[in-house]
Write a protein that holds these residues in place. Sequence first.
Motif, PDB file in Angstrom:
ATOM      1  N   ALA A 216     -12.762   9.689   3.505  1.00 27.50           N
ATOM      2  CA  ALA A 216     -11.760   9.058   2.699  1.00 27.50           C
ATOM      3  C   ALA A 216     -10.476  10.243   2.914  1.00 27.50           C
ATOM      4  O   ALA A 216      -9.370   9.706   2.686  1.00 27.50           O
ATOM      5  N   LEU A 217     -10.664  11.536   3.306  1.00 35.68           N
ATOM      6  CA  LEU A 217      -9.735  12.286   2.893  1.00 35.68           C
ATOM      7  C   LEU A 217      -8.510  12.181   4.053  1.00 35.68           C
ATOM      8  O   LEU A 217      -7.345  12.301   3.542  1.00 35.68           O
ATOM      9  N   PRO A 218      -8.737  11.965   5.235  1.00 35.44           N
ATOM     10  CA  PRO A 218      -7.519  11.596   6.123  1.00 35.44           C
ATOM     11  C   PRO A 218      -6.715  10.502   5.847  1.00 35.44           C
ATOM     12  O   PRO A 218      -5.423  10.640   5.693  1.00 35.44           O
ATOM     13  N   ASP A 219      -7.133   9.508   4.984  1.00 32.38           N
ATOM     14  CA  ASP A 219      -6.244   8.460   4.533  1.00 32.38           C
ATOM     15  C   ASP A 219      -5.586   8.723   3.206  1.00 32.38           C
ATOM     16  O   ASP A 219      -4.394   8.495   3.077  1.00 32.38           O
ATOM     17  N   ARG A 220      -6.235   9.804   2.607  1.00 31.82           N
ATOM     18  CA  ARG A 220      -5.589  10.167   1.358  1.00 31.82           C
ATOM     19  C   ARG A 220      -4.437  11.206   1.793  1.00 31.82           C
ATOM     20  O   ARG A 220      -3.308  10.860   1.094  1.00 31.82           O
ATOM     21  N   LEU A 221      -4.780  12.040   2.609  1.00 31.11           N
ATOM     22  CA  LEU A 221      -3.530  12.981   2.940  1.00 31.11           C
ATOM     23  C   LEU A 221      -2.477  12.229   4.002  1.00 31.11           C
ATOM     24  O   LEU A 221      -1.405  12.608   3.659  1.00 31.11           O
ATOM     25  N   ALA A 222      -2.589  11.117   4.614  1.00 25.63           N
ATOM     26  CA  ALA A 222      -1.808  10.403   5.137  1.00 25.63           C
ATOM     27  C   ALA A 222      -0.726   9.697   4.029  1.00 25.63           C
ATOM     28  O   ALA A 222       0.342   9.648   4.052  1.00 25.63           O
ATOM     29  N   LEU A 223      -1.481   9.125   2.996  1.00 25.62           N
ATOM     30  CA  LEU A 223      -0.723   8.533   1.925  1.00 25.62           C
ATOM     31  C   LEU A 223       0.030   9.424   1.191  1.00 25.62           C
ATOM     32  O   LEU A 223       1.142   9.412   0.778  1.00 25.62           O
ATOM     33  N   ALA A 224      -0.313  10.757   0.964  1.00 20.47           N
ATOM     34  CA  ALA A 224       0.190  11.661   0.053  1.00 20.47           C
ATOM     35  C   ALA A 224       1.406  12.121   1.177  1.00 20.47           C
ATOM     36  O   ALA A 224       2.693  12.661   0.751  1.00 20.47           O
ATOM     37  N   ALA A 225       1.447  12.294   2.335  1.00 21.02           N
ATOM     38  CA  ALA A 225       2.618  12.785   3.419  1.00 21.02           C
ATOM     39  C   ALA A 225       3.580  11.661   3.397  1.00 21.02           C
ATOM     40  O   ALA A 225       4.670  11.891   3.228  1.00 21.02           O
ATOM     41  N   ASP A 226       2.994  10.337   3.132  1.00 19.59           N
ATOM     42  CA  ASP A 226       4.130   9.202   3.165  1.00 19.59           C
ATOM     43  C   ASP A 226       4.827   9.435   2.099  1.00 19.59           C
ATOM     44  O   ASP A 226       6.198   9.126   1.952  1.00 19.59           O
ATOM     45  N   LEU A 227       4.155   9.604   0.992  1.00 27.97           N
ATOM     46  CA  LEU A 227       4.685   9.464  -0.481  1.00 27.97           C
ATOM     47  C   LEU A 227       5.956  10.855  -0.490  1.00 27.97           C
ATOM     48  O   LEU A 227       7.152  10.848  -1.115  1.00 27.97           O
ATOM     49  N   TRP A 228       5.449  11.791   0.112  1.00 30.18           N
ATOM     50  CA  TRP A 228       6.432  13.048   0.202  1.00 30.18           C
ATOM     51  C   TRP A 228       7.682  12.824   0.871  1.00 30.18           C
ATOM     52  O   TRP A 228       8.621  13.206   0.580  1.00 30.18           O
ATOM     53  N   ASP A 229       7.268  12.213   2.008  1.00 24.55           N
ATOM     54  CA  ASP A 229       8.422  12.060   3.048  1.00 24.55           C
ATOM     55  C   ASP A 229       9.634  11.026   2.488  1.00 24.55           C
ATOM     56  O   ASP A 229      10.795  10.962   3.132  1.00 24.55           O
ATOM     57  N   THR A 230       9.342  10.336   1.579  1.00 17.99           N
ATOM     58  CA  THR A 230      10.515   9.291   0.863  1.00 17.99           C
ATOM     59  C   THR A 230      11.346  10.076   0.366  1.00 17.99           C
ATOM     60  O   THR A 230      12.450   9.646   0.130  1.00 17.99           O
ATOM     61  N   GLY A 231      11.048  11.349  -0.267  1.00 12.59           N
ATOM     62  CA  GLY A 231      12.106  12.184  -0.965  1.00 12.59           C
ATOM     63  C   GLY A 231      12.353  11.567  -2.456  1.00 12.59           C
ATOM     64  O   GLY A 231      13.171  12.566  -2.757  1.00 12.59           O
ATOM     65  N   VAL A 232      11.764  10.656  -2.664  1.00 14.40           N
ATOM     66  CA  VAL A 232      11.788  10.208  -4.114  1.00 14.40           C
ATOM     67  C   VAL A 232      11.055  11.369  -5.040  1.00 14.40           C
ATOM     68  O   VAL A 232       9.952  11.737  -4.743  1.00 14.40           O
ATOM     69  N   PHE A 233      11.852  11.659  -6.142  1.00  9.76           N
ATOM     70  CA  PHE A 233      11.102  12.580  -7.191  1.00  9.76           C
ATOM     71  C   PHE A 233       9.880  12.189  -7.573  1.00  9.76           C
ATOM     72  O   PHE A 233       8.863  13.038  -7.466  1.00  9.76           O
ATOM     73  N   GLU A 234       9.619  11.104  -8.197  1.00  7.14           N
ATOM     74  CA  GLU A 234       8.299  10.734  -8.734  1.00  7.14           C
ATOM     75  C   GLU A 234       7.359  10.664  -7.415  1.00  7.14           C
ATOM     76  O   GLU A 234       6.186  10.852  -7.523  1.00  7.14           O
ATOM     77  N   ALA A 235       7.638  10.094  -6.202  1.00  9.55           N
ATOM     78  CA  ALA A 235       6.862  10.008  -5.389  1.00  9.55           C
ATOM     79  C   ALA A 235       6.554  11.464  -4.876  1.00  9.55           C
ATOM     80  O   ALA A 235       5.237  11.483  -4.382  1.00  9.55           O
ATOM     81  N   ARG A 236       7.030  12.377  -4.698  1.00  8.09           N
ATOM     82  CA  ARG A 236       6.522  13.633  -4.394  1.00  8.09           C
ATOM     83  C   ARG A 236       5.520  14.238  -5.506  1.00  8.09           C
ATOM     84  O   ARG A 236       4.499  14.885  -5.189  1.00  8.09           O
ATOM     85  N   ILE A 237       5.817  13.983  -6.738  1.00  7.82           N
ATOM     86  CA  ILE A 237       4.878  14.298  -7.907  1.00  7.82           C
ATOM     87  C   ILE A 237       3.488  13.560  -7.523  1.00  7.82           C
ATOM     88  O   ILE A 237       2.516  14.119  -7.876  1.00  7.82           O
ATOM     89  N   ALA A 238       3.674  12.316  -7.181  1.00 10.44           N
ATOM     90  CA  ALA A 238       2.532  11.711  -6.988  1.00 10.44           C
ATOM     91  C   ALA A 238       1.663  12.216  -5.848  1.00 10.44           C
ATOM     92  O   ALA A 238       0.491  12.008  -5.956  1.00 10.44           O
ATOM     93  N   ALA A 239       2.331  12.449  -4.888  1.00 13.51           N
ATOM     94  CA  ALA A 239       1.870  13.163  -3.655  1.00 13.51           C
ATOM     95  C   ALA A 239       0.844  14.328  -3.891  1.00 13.51           C
ATOM     96  O   ALA A 239      -0.206  14.514  -3.546  1.00 13.51           O
ATOM     97  N   ALA A 240       1.340  15.071  -4.835  1.00 12.14           N
ATOM     98  CA  ALA A 240       0.786  16.195  -5.278  1.00 12.14           C
ATOM     99  C   ALA A 240      -0.388  15.828  -6.048  1.00 12.14           C
ATOM    100  O   ALA A 240      -1.545  16.535  -5.976  1.00 12.14           O
ATOM    101  N   LYS A 241      -0.419  14.927  -6.906  1.00  8.18           N
ATOM    102  CA  LYS A 241      -1.408  14.398  -7.859  1.00  8.18           C
ATOM    103  C   LYS A 241      -2.823  13.842  -6.783  1.00  8.18           C
ATOM    104  O   LYS A 241      -3.950  14.142  -7.351  1.00  8.18           O
ATOM    105  N   LEU A 242      -2.294  13.255  -5.769  1.00 13.79           N
ATOM    106  CA  LEU A 242      -3.319  12.767  -4.944  1.00 13.79           C
ATOM    107  C   LEU A 242      -4.292  14.066  -4.324  1.00 13.79           C
ATOM    108  O   LEU A 242      -5.373  13.808  -4.012  1.00 13.79           O
TER     109      LEU A 242
END
Length: 389
Positions: A216-242
């Motif tokens: 499951a980890l590769p899919d979780r890392l991919a989602l975290a990277a996608d959220l971070w790359d949006t540049g949105v404030f809450e999306a970056r915090i959610a990426a760290a929480k993942l």
Amino acid sequence: MSRGKDERPRAGRKGGAGGNADGAPARAPGKGLGKGPFNDPVKGRGKGRRGARGKGWDDAAPAGAPIDPAFADDDAPRIDSPGTAPDAAEAPRKPARKPGWAKPGRLRARARAQRRDAAAAQGAERAAGTDAAPQAQPQGDFLPVPIPPRPAATRAGEAALEQIRARALPGKGAEMARYHKTGRLCLGVANPDLDELARDWRARIEAEAEAAGRPALPDRLALAADLWDTGVFEARIAAAKLLTQARIRDDGDAWALILGWVPEFDGWAIADAVAGAAQRRLAADPSRIEALAPLVGSDHLWSRRAALVFTLPFAKTRHPGAGEAAARDLALGWAASMAPDPEWFIQKAVGWWLRTLSAHDPERVRAFIDAHGDAMKPFAVKEALRKLD
């Protein structure tokens, strides 16, 4: 004998006529009588509003006494005797304000709000993929650092961002942008909502990976990277929480992704959210602290700060092992090198680290302050010794 409340002489008009011992208004310049412990017409003192004729009261002025020419005001209405009302035609008029008039402070606040709204609009366009050119953060309240264009997120990342957007509170995004002083798009989503979304995403990813018989980890890392790359404030915090989890099997890729985010830190909120994930990866393998050494001498404020905040778990250990003790020594050496740093956030991080250590090794904290306290800011020294005094 003291007078009752109803027996006290009434005050005269505000702005110039008070009262004497008989209750008649005294024709003297100064303050009208108001509420307060000195509301005594004989003394002629009070806390009323300032009059138009001057300052202070003439205690000895009887009713109808002439006004001292030094305090005379030709534009002010005069009261020549008790009970005589001023002529309305002679009363001075307050000059009318010009249309669109505003105090200079309000004009500056309005300009700042306009810059923040423009930055939020640019962030929304970048998140929607309609603005491919890099946009600069507005000047003034924000760091003048250009935000590079982000690559388009995958379908999973876009769906996750829409879930975050659905939790936004009206008007909260602009308030968050002002509080964090960021030109980054803020949607206005509360932190508990981000926690809930991150738990749901992890559970869904793990369920899908288990059903497909894959990690499951590769899919979780991919989602975290996608959220971070949006540049949105809450999306970056959610990426760290993942990635904030104590035990992750084969977590080398997660550690590498976290380190790759550090140069993009631009505020304490996102930096601290990522620090929560980094601290767990360091606790799992203390030898990873060596990878933080280049951050100590970085010109990037938040990278230097990350070297201390990431290593906070080593200050909390009550009985450190050999690897944890070595990591603590290294982190303390970094704190000593940052003691003269004039940046407020660095000083705060040094004091924070020492305060945490003082609960388990107070003598070492006192020795650190004796050696480096003169180079630190007073508030950082106070923070370090807060639990020891």
